[in-house]
Design a protein around this motif. Structure first.
Motif, PDB file in Angstrom:
ATOM      1  N   LEU B 359       0.906  -1.356   0.000  1.00 28.45           N
ATOM      2  CA  LEU B 359      -0.183  -0.344  -0.356  1.00 28.45           C
ATOM      3  C   LEU B 359       0.790   1.054   0.162  1.00 28.45           C
ATOM      4  N   ARG B 360       2.302   1.380  -0.502  1.00 29.62           N
ATOM      5  CA  ARG B 360       3.066   2.339  -0.658  1.00 29.62           C
ATOM      6  C   ARG B 360       2.958   2.869   0.945  1.00 29.62           C
ATOM      7  N   HIS B 361       3.640   2.197   2.145  1.00 32.71           N
ATOM      8  CA  HIS B 361       3.549   2.745   2.834  1.00 32.71           C
ATOM      9  C   HIS B 361       2.113   3.443   3.393  1.00 32.71           C
ATOM     10  N   GLU B 362       1.576   3.404   3.744  1.00 30.83           N
ATOM     11  CA  GLU B 362      -0.599   3.484   3.538  1.00 30.83           C
ATOM     12  C   GLU B 362       0.293   2.550   5.707  1.00 30.83           C
ATOM     13  N   GLN B 363      -0.091   3.403   6.664  1.00 27.83           N
ATOM     14  CA  GLN B 363       0.210   2.224   7.536  1.00 27.83           C
ATOM     15  C   GLN B 363      -1.547   2.767   8.551  1.00 27.83           C
ATOM     16  N   ASP B 364      -2.513   3.262   8.004  1.00 30.11           N
ATOM     17  CA  ASP B 364      -3.684   3.733   9.284  1.00 30.11           C
ATOM     18  C   ASP B 364      -4.548   2.568   8.989  1.00 30.11           C
ATOM     19  N   ILE B 365      -5.232   1.578  10.052  1.00 28.24           N
ATOM     20  CA  ILE B 365      -5.576   0.905   9.707  1.00 28.24           C
ATOM     21  C   ILE B 365      -7.195   0.983   8.900  1.00 28.24           C
ATOM     22  N   PHE B 366      -7.673   2.799   9.412  1.00 29.16           N
ATOM     23  CA  PHE B 366      -8.455   3.087   8.657  1.00 29.16           C
ATOM     24  C   PHE B 366      -8.905   3.544   7.219  1.00 29.16           C
ATOM     25  N   ARG B 367      -7.760   3.204   6.970  1.00 25.08           N
ATOM     26  CA  ARG B 367      -7.553   3.155   5.234  1.00 25.08           C
ATOM     27  C   ARG B 367      -7.078   1.776   4.781  1.00 25.08           C
ATOM     28  N   MET B 368      -7.280   1.033   5.461  1.00 27.13           N
ATOM     29  CA  MET B 368      -7.142  -0.418   4.616  1.00 27.13           C
ATOM     30  C   MET B 368      -8.771  -1.306   4.821  1.00 27.13           C
ATOM     31  N   GLY B 369      -9.106  -1.983   4.453  1.00 27.89           N
ATOM     32  CA  GLY B 369     -10.012  -2.535   3.902  1.00 27.89           C
ATOM     33  C   GLY B 369      -9.626  -3.929   2.581  1.00 27.89           C
ATOM     34  N   GLY B 370     -10.585  -4.458   2.769  1.00 24.38           N
ATOM     35  CA  GLY B 370     -10.393  -5.646   1.968  1.00 24.38           C
ATOM     36  C   GLY B 370     -10.103  -6.484   1.366  1.00 24.38           C
ATOM     37  N   LEU B 371      -8.530  -6.614   2.223  1.00 25.02           N
ATOM     38  CA  LEU B 371      -7.372  -7.001   1.553  1.00 25.02           C
ATOM     39  C   LEU B 371      -7.570  -8.315   1.188  1.00 25.02           C
ATOM     40  N   ARG B 372      -8.056  -9.028   2.082  1.00 25.43           N
ATOM     41  CA  ARG B 372      -8.195 -10.591   1.826  1.00 25.43           C
ATOM     42  C   ARG B 372      -8.158 -11.038   0.133  1.00 25.43           C
ATOM     43  N   ARG B 373      -8.866 -10.647  -0.634  1.00 21.68           N
ATOM     44  CA  ARG B 373      -8.374 -11.400  -2.075  1.00 21.68           C
ATOM     45  C   ARG B 373      -7.949 -10.955  -3.051  1.00 21.68           C
ATOM     46  N   GLN B 374      -7.086  -9.335  -2.631  1.00 18.35           N
ATOM     47  CA  GLN B 374      -5.869  -8.680  -3.504  1.00 18.35           C
ATOM     48  C   GLN B 374      -4.643  -9.543  -3.170  1.00 18.35           C
ATOM     49  N   LEU B 375      -4.476  -9.691  -1.092  1.00 17.07           N
ATOM     50  CA  LEU B 375      -2.934 -10.294  -0.815  1.00 17.07           C
ATOM     51  C   LEU B 375      -3.497 -11.644  -0.124  1.00 17.07           C
ATOM     52  N   PRO B 376      -3.168 -12.756  -0.814  1.00 20.68           N
ATOM     53  CA  PRO B 376      -4.253 -13.912  -0.407  1.00 20.68           C
ATOM     54  C   PRO B 376      -3.277 -14.400   0.516  1.00 20.68           C
ATOM     55  N   LEU B 377      -1.958 -14.330  -0.031  1.00 17.86           N
ATOM     56  CA  LEU B 377      -0.757 -15.071   0.896  1.00 17.86           C
ATOM     57  C   LEU B 377      -0.778 -14.367   2.148  1.00 17.86           C
TER      58      LEU B 377
END
Lengths: 99, 629
Positions: B359-377
């Motif tokens: 995520l290019r050094h984004e560390q705020d979890i409120f700006r993350m989400g739905g990554l389980r399909r994008q980064l499965p491993l």
């Protein structure tokens, strides 16, 4: 007695020369006063030589005379240079060494 | 093979020297070969030395190796001596193994950075210092390693030195741990003056003979050592540096502030266990400190926005568990938790790093989400790590280690019921905050799209660590679940086992384990209710008046930073500035005096000839007058 008179005269001459040196602003008059002081000193020497009856006083007088002549020639050379540089003979104008 | 013991700390040190001196001229590949190669070789040597050691185990429980005399005076002789026993072998294996995996991970993670060689140099130096710490046979050598890891922590936290706040974080870490280090050093001095020895094994025997249990000297020395451990392991009251230390690159956080350096305090207390047994009030303090830190950090981890800060607080909390175990006499349980925690915490940090990197050094979890399909491993490995940390039953290592600790808290004569209840609450909170991270980061809608998946160099360590996070727990199965006490038998030659209070049979243990498991699962379930993006109960709770006062308080680490700032930092800075002004004024007065004197003197140089002539005349007069007298 005579010695005392001569020495008193020498002292008076020296003081006149000193006062002249300190109070004159023209360099040439300062040199003149310097000559008077030199002569006063040599008079003291002669008085001393006359008192003890030795020729040393006269010899010192000859020395001082020669010295005065040499010194005046050098001094006049310097005065010439100063007058070219500063266009004046006022001793107080040569205060570039101030501070 | 055992003779190669000295190579284990020497190889990373050599790697550091080569990279420090020539790293600027190396290509990327050369840097990787030297930086990872030194650690990999050290890991290999560890395996060989370990195999040889275990062959002769337990008939030969320890191995000494002295290289040369470091300090040789009339009062004492201290050599560079290594000491290998079950405890130090465990530590070395973890350090080199996980260290190597993290170095491998850094090959890709730090690949875009200019300071590539500098990074690997510092990491190698860190490993050399940490290995010195755990292999040292005498306390000064241990202290050398102790200081070395502190230095490397400072260098690596402030790695991106162009940001002033990272430098400030590095300074904070160094200064806070320094307080502990100084206490530790004073403890060393007392030990030396009282017992005339500094060899770890000898000093404990001498102390046991010379000092009765509970005597003042033993308590004082134990307290000082505890202060050192508390500083290094970020426990109350010296815990304030760890969350800010997340300013360093993620591999640094994984290696230093999760798996190794922060566990140095645990190692110290375990190593000096005989000294601590001579001071029972201090052991109680260890347990209480562990418990308080555990709860405080868990609450703070619950409300962090930055994923790395949340993991930092969780590290603090888990080390609180280790301190708690040490304090109730469950020495081996603490080290088992160290083993499992190193695996799953390094895993969590590396997986988080994978997320941050994508995520290019984004560390705020409120700006993350739905990554389980994008980064499965990454998702699966993070899930395994979080499950291990929460203690999901039977299939994760964290379950076995945490369960052992809680069982000891219940059944040990040195413990109290409220310690167990507090630890139980901690289990619930652990499940809560771990799965909060999972639900916030990997579920829901994609807020920041990831750019590119991690490559092989980052994925291999994740998979390997995930494997260990699951399997390493099977080294110690409790009575109720198979009774395989491999780990405790292994460490029983170094660390004592405590007799449990009578009446603790298997049924009690089974009930207690059920309670712990329910607590962990309740925590996970609660996290699903609160944090799954669809329900969003958590935001509503945060909006209530209680939420609005409590949550920022927890987020700021329970106000410790503000307290220290107001109590210590600001008065100190004020004092130094004020006293600095006074001292400056003293020196300035010298300058003023000199300047004014100069002014007077230069006014005598008028430049007028007549003035000079007059001064000559007056001077001559004065001299004549003096002569005449």
């Amino acid at each position: 007695m005579l010695t005392t008179h001569a020495l008193v005269l020498a002292i008076m001459l020296f003081c006149i020369g000193l006062v002249g040196l300190l109070s004159r602003r023209n360099i040439l008059y300062m040199l003149l006063s310097l000559e008077i002081m030199l002569n006063a000193a040599s008079l003291a020497f002669i008085a001393g030589g006359a008192r003890w009856g030795q020729a040393d006083g006269e010899i010192m007088f000859l020395f001082i005379l020669t010295l005065a002549a040499a010194e005046v020639s050098v001094a006049l050379g310097i005065v010439l240079q100063l007058s070219y540089r500063f266009k004046t003979l006022d001793a107080d104008a040569f205060s570039e060494m101030k501070g | 093979m055992l003779r190669l013991l000295w190579l284990i700390p020497a190889l990373p040190l050599a790697g550091f020297l080569v990279l420090a001196l020539f790293g600027g001229r190396f290509s990327r590949r050369q840097i990787v070969w030297v930086g990872c190669g030194s650690v990999g070789t050290a890991a290999l040597v560890t395996a060989l030395v370990g195999a040889d050691f275990l062959r002769g185990f337990p008939d030969r429980p320890s191995y000494h190796q002295t290289l040369w005399n470091w300090i040789d005076t009339s009062g004492m002789t201290i050599g560079v001596s290594w000491y290998l026993d079950a405890l130090s072998l465990l530590m070395v294996a973890v350090i080199t193994g996980i260290g190597f995996l993290i170095h491998l991970y850094s090959v890709e993670y730090m690949s875009g950075d200019d300071g590539y060689a500098r990074f690997f140099a510092y990491m190698n130096l860190f490993l050399a210092a940490m290995l010195t710490l755990v292999l040292a046979d005498n306390l000064p050598l241990l202290y050398l390693g102790w200081e070395g890891v502190g230095l490397c922590s400072y260098l690596l936290i402030g790695f991106w030195y162009r940001e002033p706040e990272y430098g400030a974080a590095a300074q904070k870490a160094f200064i806070v741990t320094r307080i502990g280090d100084t206490a530790f050093a004073v403890g060393l001095f007392i030990l030396f003056t009282q017992l005339k020895s500094l060899s770890i094994q000898q000093v404990q025997t001498l102390a046991a003979d010379a000092w009765p249990v509970g005597s003042n000297l033993a308590v004082i020395v134990a307290v000082l050592f505890l202060a050192g451990a508390v500083g290094k392991s970020a426990q109350l009251p010296l815990q304030v540096w760890l969350p800010d230390a997340m300013a360093g690159p993620t591999p640094v956080s994984a290696l230093i502030h999760a798996a190794t350096m922060v566990t140095a305090g645990v190692y110290l207390i375990a190593r000096m266990h005989r000294l601590f047994e001579l001071a029972p009030p201090v052991l109680e303090a260890v347990a209480v400190i562990g418990l308080l830190t555990l709860l405080l950090a868990a609450c703070s981890a619950l409300v962090q926005r930055d994923i790395k800060r949340a993991l930092a607080y969780s590290t603090m909390s888990q080390i609180g568990y280790m301190f708690l175990a040490l304090g109730v006499g469950a020495w081996s349980a603490a080290l088992f938790h160290f083993l499992t925690h190193s695996c799953f915490k390094a895993l969590l940090f590396l997986a988080a790093g994978s997320v941050i990197h994508s995520l290019r050094h984004e560390q705020d979890i409120f700006r993350m989400g739905g990554l389980r399909r994008q980064l499965p491993l990454t998702f699966w490995t993070f899930l395994i790590g979080a499950a291990a940390m929460s203690g999901v039953p039977f299939i994760t290592s964290g379950f076995y280690s945490k369960d052992w600790i809680l069982w000891s808290a219940w059944s040990s004569p040195l413990s109290h019921r409220w310690i167990w209840f507090g630890a139980l609450l901690g289990t619930l909170l652990t499940g809560l905050y771990s799965f909060r991270l999972i639900f916030r980061v990997f579920f829901g809608e994609v807020r920041t799209p990831p750019s590119g998946a991690p490559g092989v160099a980052m994925l291999v360590p994740l998979v390997v660590l995930a494997f260990f996070a699951v399997t390493v727990g099977f080294l110690e199965l409790p009575r109720t679940l198979g009774d395989l006490p491999l780990f405790s038998q292994y460490l029983s030659h170094v660390l004592p086992t405590i007799e449990t209070i009578p009446g603790m049979d298997e049924s009690v243990e089974a009930h207690e384990q059920i309670a712990v498991t329910c607590s962990a699962l309740l925590g996970i379930g609660l996290a699903a209710v609160l944090f799954l993006p669809r329900a969003n109960v958590a935001d509503r709770l945060a909006g209530t008046s209680l939420g609005r006062t409590l949550l920022p308080f927890w987020q700021g680490g329970w106000g410790f930073d503000r307290m220290y700032d107001g109590l210590i930092v600001r008065p100190w800075l004020h004092l130094t500035r004020e006293s600095g002004e006074i001292i400056d004024r003293c020196y300035e007065s010298l300058v003023v005096a000199a300047e004014s004197f100069h002014g007077w003197l230069s006014r005598t140089q008028t430049g007028h000839v007549r003035w000079y002539a007059a001064t000559v005349a007056v001077g001559a007069l004065v001299l004549l007058g003096l002569f005449a007298m």
